[in-house]
Motif scaffolding. Structure first.
Motif, mmCIF file in Angstrom:
data_model
loop_
_atom_site.group_PDB
_atom_site.id
_atom_site.type_symbol
_atom_site.label_atom_id
_atom_site.label_comp_id
_atom_site.label_asym_id
_atom_site.label_seq_id
_atom_site.Cartn_x
_atom_site.Cartn_y
_atom_site.Cartn_z
ATOM 1 N N VAL A 56 7.011 22.253 2.361
ATOM 2 C CA VAL A 56 6.965 22.032 0.907
ATOM 3 C C VAL A 56 5.562 22.290 0.374
ATOM 4 N N ASP A 57 5.504 22.670 -0.892
ATOM 5 C CA ASP A 57 4.233 22.734 -1.612
ATOM 6 C C ASP A 57 4.233 21.562 -2.578
ATOM 7 N N ILE A 58 3.251 20.708 -2.434
ATOM 8 C CA ILE A 58 3.196 19.533 -3.325
ATOM 9 C C ILE A 58 1.739 19.181 -3.608
ATOM 10 N N GLY A 59 1.474 18.882 -4.878
ATOM 11 C CA GLY A 59 0.111 18.509 -5.273
ATOM 12 C C GLY A 59 -0.922 19.564 -4.890
ATOM 13 N N GLY A 60 -0.513 20.853 -4.868
ATOM 14 C CA GLY A 60 -1.449 21.921 -4.543
ATOM 15 C C GLY A 60 -1.681 22.087 -3.052
ATOM 16 N N THR A 61 -0.863 21.449 -2.234
ATOM 17 C CA THR A 61 -1.037 21.549 -0.778
ATOM 18 C C THR A 61 0.283 21.977 -0.126
ATOM 19 N N HIS A 62 0.168 22.817 0.884
ATOM 20 C CA HIS A 62 1.353 23.236 1.637
ATOM 21 C C HIS A 62 1.503 22.296 2.832
ATOM 22 N N ILE A 63 2.641 21.647 2.921
ATOM 23 C CA ILE A 63 2.880 20.751 4.064
ATOM 24 C C ILE A 63 4.072 21.304 4.854
ATOM 25 N N PRO A 64 3.880 21.567 6.138
ATOM 26 C CA PRO A 64 4.967 22.131 6.939
ATOM 27 C C PRO A 64 6.107 21.135 7.157
ATOM 28 N N ALA A 65 7.220 21.623 7.708
ATOM 29 C CA ALA A 65 8.350 20.737 8.045
ATOM 30 C C ALA A 65 7.935 19.795 9.171
ATOM 31 N N GLY A 66 8.555 18.597 9.182
ATOM 32 C CA GLY A 66 8.338 17.666 10.286
ATOM 33 C C GLY A 66 7.056 16.863 10.187
ATOM 34 N N GLN A 67 6.437 16.816 8.994
ATOM 35 C CA GLN A 67 5.183 16.071 8.829
ATOM 36 C C GLN A 67 5.431 14.734 8.120
ATOM 37 N N ILE A 68 4.660 13.723 8.525
ATOM 38 C CA ILE A 68 4.764 12.416 7.869
ATOM 39 C C ILE A 68 3.985 12.456 6.553
ATOM 40 N N VAL A 69 4.646 11.951 5.504
ATOM 41 C CA VAL A 69 4.020 11.885 4.175
ATOM 42 C C VAL A 69 4.010 10.415 3.753
ATOM 43 N N THR A 70 2.856 9.915 3.311
ATOM 44 C CA THR A 70 2.830 8.525 2.838
ATOM 45 C C THR A 70 2.650 8.494 1.320
ATOM 46 N N LEU A 71 3.428 7.628 0.691
ATOM 47 C CA LEU A 71 3.393 7.482 -0.767
ATOM 48 C C LEU A 71 2.478 6.309 -1.069
ATOM 49 N N ILE A 72 1.347 6.575 -1.685
ATOM 50 C CA ILE A 72 0.364 5.509 -1.911
ATOM 51 C C ILE A 72 0.664 4.864 -3.272
ATOM 52 N N LEU A 79 0.810 -1.215 0.000
ATOM 53 C CA LEU A 79 0.000 0.000 0.000
ATOM 54 C C LEU A 79 0.845 1.268 0.000
ATOM 55 N N ALA A 80 1.743 1.396 0.987
ATOM 56 C CA ALA A 80 2.381 2.707 1.167
ATOM 57 C C ALA A 80 3.715 2.602 1.883
ATOM 58 N N ASN A 81 4.558 3.605 1.696
ATOM 59 C CA ASN A 81 5.755 3.798 2.520
ATOM 60 C C ASN A 81 5.799 5.252 2.980
ATOM 61 N N ARG A 82 6.596 5.489 4.016
ATOM 62 C CA ARG A 82 6.548 6.819 4.633
ATOM 63 C C ARG A 82 7.821 7.637 4.425
ATOM 64 N N ARG A 83 7.670 8.957 4.526
ATOM 65 C CA ARG A 83 8.783 9.898 4.568
ATOM 66 C C ARG A 83 8.424 10.957 5.597
ATOM 67 N N ILE A 84 9.404 11.818 5.960
ATOM 68 C CA ILE A 84 9.099 12.971 6.814
ATOM 69 C C ILE A 84 9.693 14.219 6.165
ATOM 70 N N THR A 85 8.938 15.310 6.173
ATOM 71 C CA THR A 85 9.426 16.529 5.498
ATOM 72 C C THR A 85 10.501 17.191 6.355
#
Ligand code: HEM
Length: 421
Positions: free
Chosen positions: A307-323, A297-303
């Motif tokens: 960052v601005d990605i896919g039209g969304t602003h994600i702050p530093a230190g947030q978990i991002v999952t790659l689906i 399903l997914a793997n994780r990263r942390i910012t």
């Protein structure tokens, strides 16, 4: 663009950022852009549910997976920018998947030779013997393929590759089931107990190996014990982490992949016929089928920074999952993404990831999947779904099928169908 600073306002903001087009009843049930991969909507047909979410809301938040990216382009961007999207998502040391360069580079150097072509080729007869034995033992003409073949095949193969006793395979499967249950419930206490239990099991295996001294077999476990990194021996903590990754970490994915492949052939007679007629395409076909129906399903990263990605602003230190399952069916990257085609660009296929963390075990996984299919197709005239016994999807975080009833026509009845491999 959605700006998120306050977690309590996060979900409302996400809903504002999501497109309302293409919202079916299934995803509408998820209510206003808030989604939960554990909900019933994702049980009936998870792959389609992820497609709908990708089209409606390419970046979405959930308690279970946090910031999820569904589009191929966004996932690719993360994979090729490890400085911004770090793999150090947990305080627990995970070798090498929880590491960033330059440390990660050193451990990849240690791991990759274990999956070199000659090592993987040497494993083929062992792998084939496991597949043939399980296939012979299967109850024909009907079997639950997920239970009787895919699960034991995956666990026995991983144990055999490492030179571990067969009994460990059962324990691994039970451990993976309990881990998935704990993830589903988000039960941190149970997860920590399970991690400790597996740690002790692997340490015991390493201890017994060391006690064997010079009489230890020349297999992957012994070679790992002798390996060195940065001019020193690999520590026990690191060995346990590596072996945990190669066993408990992969048994679920492999067994899901085996079931997904068998189901696809059962419900797509034209593809089954094609592979029976030309088995040399089995490996490429597996990659393509698993692109359409992803086993992981997914793997994780942390910012590391905002960052601005896919039209969304994600702050530093947030978990991002790659689906993976959604990115691999993105129509922006794959023309007619649900169509089985053998002429696609393999570099776009994310089944085994991309970039510096791309799966080092892919050569072994591809061999195991090819051998499983060769034995299944070679040991039957035809496989097909069982009327009135529908396949049951596994629930989050598992993928594939918890039950896959199949009807098997024995080899001698081959005439008029697809022939045999
Ligand atoms: C069908 C089976 C498999 C699939 C679909 C699969 C898929 C993947 C994917 C997508 C990644 C990238 C993760 C990321 O970017 O965060 C990965 C990483 C990895 N895989 Fe696999 N894998 C499979 C089997 C295996 C096997 C059999 C092994 C070893 C025995 C293995 C070992 C690893 C390791 C160690 C990593 C981490 C690499 C790193 O961080 O540098 N995988 N796998």
């Amino acid at each position: 663009m959605t700006a998120v600073t306050d977690p309590s306002r996060r979900l409302r903001y996400i809903a504002v950022g999501c497109s309302r087009r293409l919202v079916t009843e299934r995803v509408r049930a998820l209510s206003d852009g808030v989604w939960d991969p554990r909900s019933d909507a994702f049980r009936s047909d998870p792959w389609t549910a992820y497609d709908e979410l990708r089209e409606r809301c390419p970046v979405a938040f959930s308690d279970a997976l946090q910031w999820s990216l569904f589009r191929h382009e966004d996932v690719m961007r993360v994979l090729h920018d490890p400085l911004t999207f770090s793999n150090q998502v947990s305080s627990h040391r995970a070798v090498p998947n929880g590491m960033d360069p330059p440390e990660h580079t050193e451990y990849r150097r240690l791991i990759e030779p274990f999956f070199a072509p000659e090592r993987v080729a040497a494993f083929e007869p062992v792998c084939r013997a496991i597949a043939a034995r399980l296939w012979r033992a299967a109850a024909l003409p009907e079997m639950d393929f997920a239970v009787a073949f895919a699960r034991p095949f995956a666990a026995l193969c991983q144990c055999a590759f490492l030179g571990w006793e067969e009994e460990t395979a059962d324990r691994l499967l039970q451990w993976v089931d309990r881990q998935h249950e704990a993830i589903f419930r988000q039960d941190r206490r149970a997860l920590s107990d399970l991690a400790q239990e597996l740690h002790e099991t692997i340490q015991q295996i390493l201890r017994r190996r060391r006690e064997m001294g010079d009489s230890a077999p020349d297999d992957a476990t012994t070679r790992l014990l002798q390996a060195r990194v940065g001019g020193r021996a690999v520590s026990d903590e690191e060995l346990v982490s590596i072996l945990r990754n190669w066993t408990a970490g992969e048994v679920g994915t492999l067994s899901a992949a085996v079931s997904i492949l068998a189901n696809f052939l059962a419900v797509h007679p034209e593809v089954q016929r094609r592979l029976r007629e030309d088995p040399s395409t089995i490996e490429a076909a597996s990659d393509e089928i698993l692109r359409i129906h992803g086993p992981l399903l997914a793997n994780r990263r942390i910012t590391r920074r905002a960052v601005d990605i896919g039209g969304t602003h994600i702050p530093a230190g947030q978990i991002v999952t790659l689906i993976w399952v959604a990115a691999n069916r993105d129509p922006r990257a794959f023309e007619q993404p649900l169509e089985f085609r053998l002429d696609r660009d393999p570099a776009q296929n994310l089944v085994y990831g991309a970039g510096i963390h791309a799966c080092p075990g892919a050569p072994l996984a591809r061999l195991e999947l090819r051998v499983a299919l060769e034995e299944v197709l070679g040991g039957s005239a035809w496989i097909e779904p069982v009327p009135d016994r529908p396949a049951v999807f596994a629930s989050f975080p598992s993928t594939g099928f918890s039950s896959l009833p199949l009807r098997i026509q024995p080899e001698r009845a081959a005439a008029g169908r697809g022939g045999r491999v």
